[in-house]
Design an enzyme around this catalytic site. Structure first.
Site, PDB file in Angstrom:
ATOM      1  N   GLY A  47     -53.406  10.614  80.816  1.00 57.28           N
ATOM      2  CA  GLY A  47     -52.553  10.983  81.947  1.00 57.28           C
ATOM      3  C   GLY A  47     -52.650   9.877  82.963  1.00 57.28           C
ATOM      4  O   GLY A  47     -52.559   8.706  82.625  1.00 57.28           O
ATOM      5  N   GLU A  48     -52.892  10.257  84.192  1.00 55.98           N
ATOM      6  CA  GLU A  48     -52.998   9.263  85.263  1.00 55.98           C
ATOM      7  C   GLU A  48     -54.370   9.424  85.916  1.00 55.98           C
ATOM      8  O   GLU A  48     -54.632  10.427  86.571  1.00 55.98           O
ATOM      9  CB  GLU A  48     -51.854   9.528  86.246  1.00 55.98           C
ATOM     10  CG  GLU A  48     -51.284   8.341  86.967  1.00 55.98           C
ATOM     11  CD  GLU A  48     -51.335   7.011  86.241  1.00 55.98           C
ATOM     12  OE1 GLU A  48     -50.653   6.862  85.204  1.00 55.98           O
ATOM     13  OE2 GLU A  48     -52.052   6.107  86.698  1.00 55.98           O
ATOM     14  N   SER A  49     -55.232   8.441  85.702  1.00 52.85           N
ATOM     15  CA  SER A  49     -56.627   8.592  86.132  1.00 52.85           C
ATOM     16  C   SER A  49     -56.771   8.749  87.648  1.00 52.85           C
ATOM     17  O   SER A  49     -57.634   9.491  88.110  1.00 52.85           O
ATOM     18  CB  SER A  49     -57.462   7.410  85.639  1.00 52.85           C
ATOM     19  OG  SER A  49     -56.880   6.186  86.021  1.00 52.85           O
ATOM     20  N   CYS A  79     -57.866   7.653  76.771  1.00 51.93           N
ATOM     21  CA  CYS A  79     -57.024   6.886  77.694  1.00 51.93           C
ATOM     22  C   CYS A  79     -57.454   7.111  79.153  1.00 51.93           C
ATOM     23  O   CYS A  79     -58.532   6.667  79.516  1.00 51.93           O
ATOM     24  CB  CYS A  79     -55.559   7.205  77.436  1.00 51.93           C
ATOM     25  SG  CYS A  79     -54.472   5.901  78.011  1.00 51.93           S
ATOM     26  N   ARG A  99     -57.797  -1.100  83.602  1.00 55.27           N
ATOM     27  CA  ARG A  99     -56.648  -0.176  83.541  1.00 55.27           C
ATOM     28  C   ARG A  99     -55.363  -0.942  83.251  1.00 55.27           C
ATOM     29  O   ARG A  99     -55.217  -2.093  83.627  1.00 55.27           O
ATOM     30  CB  ARG A  99     -56.486   0.555  84.871  1.00 55.27           C
ATOM     31  CG  ARG A  99     -57.582   1.563  85.149  1.00 55.27           C
ATOM     32  CD  ARG A  99     -57.284   2.335  86.435  1.00 55.27           C
ATOM     33  NE  ARG A  99     -56.021   3.035  86.345  1.00 55.27           N
ATOM     34  CZ  ARG A  99     -55.264   3.357  87.388  1.00 55.27           C
ATOM     35  NH1 ARG A  99     -55.630   3.019  88.607  1.00 55.27           N
ATOM     36  NH2 ARG A  99     -54.129   3.993  87.212  1.00 55.27           N
ATOM     37  N   ILE A 127     -50.615   4.068  75.237  1.00 59.46           N
ATOM     38  CA  ILE A 127     -49.589   4.313  76.262  1.00 59.46           C
ATOM     39  C   ILE A 127     -50.122   3.855  77.614  1.00 59.46           C
ATOM     40  O   ILE A 127     -51.009   4.494  78.185  1.00 59.46           O
ATOM     41  CB  ILE A 127     -49.204   5.809  76.324  1.00 59.46           C
ATOM     42  CG1 ILE A 127     -48.695   6.280  74.957  1.00 59.46           C
ATOM     43  CG2 ILE A 127     -48.140   6.041  77.395  1.00 59.46           C
ATOM     44  CD1 ILE A 127     -48.489   7.783  74.863  1.00 59.46           C
ATOM     45  N   ARG A 128     -49.608   2.752  78.088  1.00 58.11           N
ATOM     46  CA  ARG A 128     -50.112   2.152  79.334  1.00 58.11           C
ATOM     47  C   ARG A 128     -51.645   2.240  79.371  1.00 58.11           C
ATOM     48  O   ARG A 128     -52.247   2.723  80.327  1.00 58.11           O
ATOM     49  CB  ARG A 128     -49.475   2.810  80.561  1.00 58.11           C
ATOM     50  CG  ARG A 128     -47.964   2.589  80.596  1.00 58.11           C
ATOM     51  CD  ARG A 128     -47.306   3.009  81.894  1.00 58.11           C
ATOM     52  NE  ARG A 128     -47.979   2.476  83.090  1.00 58.11           N
ATOM     53  CZ  ARG A 128     -47.936   1.211  83.487  1.00 58.11           C
ATOM     54  NH1 ARG A 128     -47.263   0.321  82.790  1.00 58.11           N
ATOM     55  NH2 ARG A 128     -48.542   0.827  84.580  1.00 58.11           N
ATOM     56  N   HIS A 164     -54.522   7.337  72.000  1.00 55.39           N
ATOM     57  CA  HIS A 164     -54.304   8.792  72.034  1.00 55.39           C
ATOM     58  C   HIS A 164     -54.341   9.402  70.633  1.00 55.39           C
ATOM     59  O   HIS A 164     -53.281   9.634  70.046  1.00 55.39           O
ATOM     60  CB  HIS A 164     -52.916   9.087  72.620  1.00 55.39           C
ATOM     61  CG  HIS A 164     -52.792   8.928  74.090  1.00 55.39           C
ATOM     62  ND1 HIS A 164     -52.901   9.989  74.965  1.00 55.39           N
ATOM     63  CD2 HIS A 164     -52.549   7.842  74.845  1.00 55.39           C
ATOM     64  CE1 HIS A 164     -52.732   9.556  76.202  1.00 55.39           C
ATOM     65  NE2 HIS A 164     -52.502   8.254  76.170  1.00 55.39           N
ATOM     66  N   GLU A 166     -54.754  12.327  69.765  1.00 60.46           N
ATOM     67  CA  GLU A 166     -54.129  13.663  69.749  1.00 60.46           C
ATOM     68  C   GLU A 166     -52.628  13.591  69.492  1.00 60.46           C
ATOM     69  O   GLU A 166     -52.004  14.600  69.196  1.00 60.46           O
ATOM     70  CB  GLU A 166     -54.441  14.404  71.062  1.00 60.46           C
ATOM     71  CG  GLU A 166     -53.606  14.007  72.278  1.00 60.46           C
ATOM     72  CD  GLU A 166     -54.017  12.683  72.918  1.00 60.46           C
ATOM     73  OE1 GLU A 166     -54.883  11.972  72.352  1.00 60.46           O
ATOM     74  OE2 GLU A 166     -53.452  12.354  73.980  1.00 60.46           O
TER      75      GLU A 166
END
Ligand code: GLN
Length: 186
Positions: A47-49, A79, A99, A127-128, A164, A166
């Protein structure tokens, strides 16, 4: 086996599906009262850390989660979840991460690679994504590299991937995590 899945933001549902496919029970952690249920392991999803960190602190989850990991609760961070485990965040895993390490051009990509102790040709969806710049202690070991950069590591009961797992049907990494939990319990 009951696995807590941090569900504040990001790709948590896919983790629940993978774990359930392997026969584990899961529950979502959205607030402190969720966290207080008994659990055998914890997933920190992508997600977004920065957002996740702010929410962890705001909800009073930061300290209890950090403490549980330090006490040996098995954890799998993917991630942004790997970033949360790293130095400067929860800091339980002795890794320094970069990051958004792959820049704008290569923000997202898919490859396959070997993961030590798990197998060959594991699908790796980035993903990023971050990668691990440096491993800061000898009890932490690199498990996988892509293009010369470390993208998976394990330190005791803590497992982290920059990608990822998952999001791909391959269950081997989640299986490895459940095995780690089984060993931790016995
Ligand atoms: N770029 C995100 C971060 O820095 C991580 C991306 C992800 O989890 N897929 O937190």
């Amino acid at each position: 086996m009951k696995i807590a899945v941090l569900a504040l933001q990001g790709a948590f549902i896919e983790h629940e599906q993978r774990l359930q496919q392997l026969g584990a029970d899961t529950f979502e952690v959205r607030q402190l009262s969720d966290w207080q249920q008994p659990k055998d392991g914890l997933i920190l999803p992508g997600g977004e850390s920065t957002v996740q960190m702010r929410l962890l602190r705001g909800l009073g989850l930061y300290e209890p989660i950090r403490e549980a990991i330090l006490q040996g609760l098995p954890v799998f961070g993917t991630c942004a979840g790997m970033i949360l485990l790293s130095d400067g965040y929860l800091g339980t895993m002795h890794i320094r991460v970069r990051r958004n390490a792959y820049g704008r051009q290569l923000g997202s990509f898919h490859t396959e690679g070997a993961v030590t102790g798990i197998g060959d040709r594991l699908p790796m969806t980035f993903i990023r994504a971050p990668y691990i710049d440096e491993i800061l202690s000898s009890d932490c070991r690199a498990l996988a590299e892509v293009d010369g950069h470390i993208v998976a590591a394990q330190q005791g009961n803590q497992l982290a991937t920059a990608f990822h797992p998952e999001l791909d049907p391959d269950l081997r990494l989640h299986q490895h995590f459940l095995q780690l939990i089984a060993e931790a319990r016995s």
